[in-house]
Write an enzyme that holds these catalytic residues in place. Structure first.
Site, PDB file in Angstrom:
ATOM      1  N   ASP A   1       0.802  -1.247   0.000  1.00 27.77           N
ATOM      2  CA  ASP A   1       0.000   0.000   0.000  1.00 27.77           C
ATOM      3  C   ASP A   1       0.828   1.289   0.000  1.00 27.77           C
ATOM      4  O   ASP A   1       0.465   2.259   0.708  1.00 27.77           O
ATOM      5  CB  ASP A   1      -0.964   0.010   1.202  1.00 27.77           C
TER       6      ASP A   1
ATOM      7  N   GLU B   1      -4.624  -0.809  -1.298  1.00 32.07           N
ATOM      8  CA  GLU B   1      -5.915  -0.892  -0.612  1.00 32.07           C
ATOM      9  C   GLU B   1      -6.893   0.035  -1.319  1.00 32.07           C
ATOM     10  O   GLU B   1      -6.554   1.200  -1.594  1.00 32.07           O
ATOM     11  CB  GLU B   1      -5.780  -0.473   0.865  1.00 32.07           C
TER      12      GLU B   1
ATOM     13  N   LYS C   1      -6.604  -4.859  -3.078  1.00 31.70           N
ATOM     14  CA  LYS C   1      -7.208  -5.515  -1.914  1.00 31.70           C
ATOM     15  C   LYS C   1      -8.225  -4.579  -1.265  1.00 31.70           C
ATOM     16  O   LYS C   1      -7.938  -3.394  -1.048  1.00 31.70           O
ATOM     17  CB  LYS C   1      -6.108  -5.912  -0.924  1.00 31.70           C
TER      18      LYS C   1
ATOM     19  N   LYS D   1      -7.516  -4.903   4.895  1.00 31.21           N
ATOM     20  CA  LYS D   1      -6.201  -4.539   5.417  1.00 31.21           C
ATOM     21  C   LYS D   1      -5.180  -5.623   5.065  1.00 31.21           C
ATOM     22  O   LYS D   1      -4.055  -5.333   4.695  1.00 31.21           O
ATOM     23  CB  LYS D   1      -6.259  -4.342   6.939  1.00 31.21           C
TER      24      LYS D   1
ATOM     25  N   VAL E   1       3.274   0.302   4.298  1.00 31.69           N
ATOM     26  CA  VAL E   1       2.557   1.073   5.317  1.00 31.69           C
ATOM     27  C   VAL E   1       1.148   0.527   5.478  1.00 31.69           C
ATOM     28  O   VAL E   1       0.568  -0.017   4.554  1.00 31.69           O
ATOM     29  CB  VAL E   1       2.512   2.561   4.934  1.00 31.69           C
ATOM     30  N   THR E   2       0.594   0.729   6.693  1.00 36.55           N
ATOM     31  CA  THR E   2       1.311   1.149   7.884  1.00 36.55           C
ATOM     32  C   THR E   2       1.697  -0.109   8.672  1.00 36.55           C
ATOM     33  O   THR E   2       1.023  -1.137   8.571  1.00 36.55           O
ATOM     34  CB  THR E   2       0.446   2.073   8.778  1.00 36.55           C
TER      35      THR E   2
ATOM     36  N   CYS F   1      -1.848  -2.563   7.836  1.00 35.12           N
ATOM     37  CA  CYS F   1      -1.849  -3.484   6.684  1.00 35.12           C
ATOM     38  C   CYS F   1      -0.618  -4.373   6.622  1.00 35.12           C
ATOM     39  O   CYS F   1      -0.703  -5.515   6.163  1.00 35.12           O
ATOM     40  CB  CYS F   1      -2.036  -2.692   5.394  1.00 35.12           C
TER      41      CYS F   1
ATOM     42  N   GLN G   1       8.781 -13.805  21.340  1.00 40.64           N
ATOM     43  CA  GLN G   1       8.440 -15.210  21.582  1.00 40.64           C
ATOM     44  C   GLN G   1       9.037 -16.133  20.516  1.00 40.64           C
ATOM     45  O   GLN G   1       8.370 -17.015  19.979  1.00 40.64           O
ATOM     46  CB  GLN G   1       6.922 -15.386  21.625  1.00 40.64           C
TER      47      GLN G   1
HETATM   48  C1  C5J Z   1      -2.939   0.512   5.632  1.00 43.63           C
HETATM   49  C2  C5J Z   1      -4.624   1.709   6.832  1.00 43.63           C
HETATM   50  N1  C5J Z   1      -2.476   0.333   4.385  1.00 43.63           N
HETATM   51  N2  C5J Z   1      -3.755   2.147   7.746  1.00 43.63           N
HETATM   52  N3  C5J Z   1      -4.203   1.004   5.762  1.00 43.63           N
HETATM   53  O1  C5J Z   1      -2.241   0.290   6.608  1.00 43.63           O
HETATM   54  O2  C5J Z   1      -5.791   1.956   6.926  1.00 43.63           O
END
Ligand code: C5J
Length: 223
Positions: free
Chosen positions: A26, A74, A131, A134, A159-160, A164, A204
């Protein structure tokens, strides 16, 4: 292609480059530039710029080595038929998904805000996965693309970090992929969430994957 070893946490990881893909999540104008979805939610979008140069260096090196590069975006169909009401109606943004902003309709496929940023534009032949959610596996053909190429390892950038990137890493981990996340190739509007997101991946014994940086991947690719 031989295995390469990449320094990472919680431990170094050996990967076969022929079974590896870089996924750029994204890196769109809607998230990185003013006037898009990210800013409509009240975020300072300039915080995401730090990931651009590391992503560029990693993309160049991956392309030189013939590693598969996949990009995701996205966004939603213009009639919003793939956008849940629960997503559209959420919160109190200055502009909702589908409303007109300075870069076209917010988070709508085909609008200029939905496009990838020019610095990280796909090359011809690189898959671009659209997509609606997320995670990059939800309602997409990403799994098919990876299976056809016998991919086992994913280098996940973008990002972010905690939204996502994290959702995609969790989805991929459950599907059996080794996920390697270069932290400097990811960014968040909320810096502490970026740190926490990376920590959660590698904690972990690497519960979701491995965390590294672009330098370590470049060192592995160029070794
Ligand atoms: C993504 C969002 N790409 N933060 N979307 O992380 O809404």
């Amino acid at each position: 292609m031989p295995d390469i070893v990449i320094e990472a946490e919680p431990e170094a990881l050996a990967i076969d480059l022929a079974r590896t893909a870089v996924i750029m999540i994204d890196m769109q104008r809607d998230f990185l530039e003013p006037g898009g979805f990210g800013e409509s939610l009240g975020n300072d979008v300039s915080l995401l710029a730090a990931a651009i140069e590391p992503c560029k260096a990693l993309l160049n090196a991956a392309r030189q080595q013939g590693v598969l590069v996949i990009h995701t975006r996205e966004g939603h169909l213009p009639d919003l038929s793939d956008a849940h009401r629960a997503k559209i109606e959420r919160g109190d943004p200055s502009l909702r998904i589908g409303q007109m902003g300075p870069m076209g309709r917010i988070l709508i496929r085909g609008e200029s805000g939905h496009d990838l940023i020019p610095e990280l534009y796909p090359q011809i032949g690189e898959p671009v996965v659209d997509k609606p959610g997320k995670g990059a596996f939800y309602a997409t053909d990403l799994q098919d693309i990876l299976q056809k190429r016998a991919v086992e390892n994913l280098i996940v950038c973008g990002v972010t970090t905690e939204v996502c990137v994290h959702t995609t890493v969790r989805e991929a981990n459950d599907r059996g992929y080794r996920c390697l996340v270069p932290g400097d190739c990811c960014a968040s509007y909320i810096p502490e969430f970026h740190e926490a997101g990376l920590n959660m991946i590698k904690a972990q014994g690497g519960i979701f994957g491995w965390v590294t940086d672009s330098k370590s991947i470049l060192a592995g690719l160029n070794a």
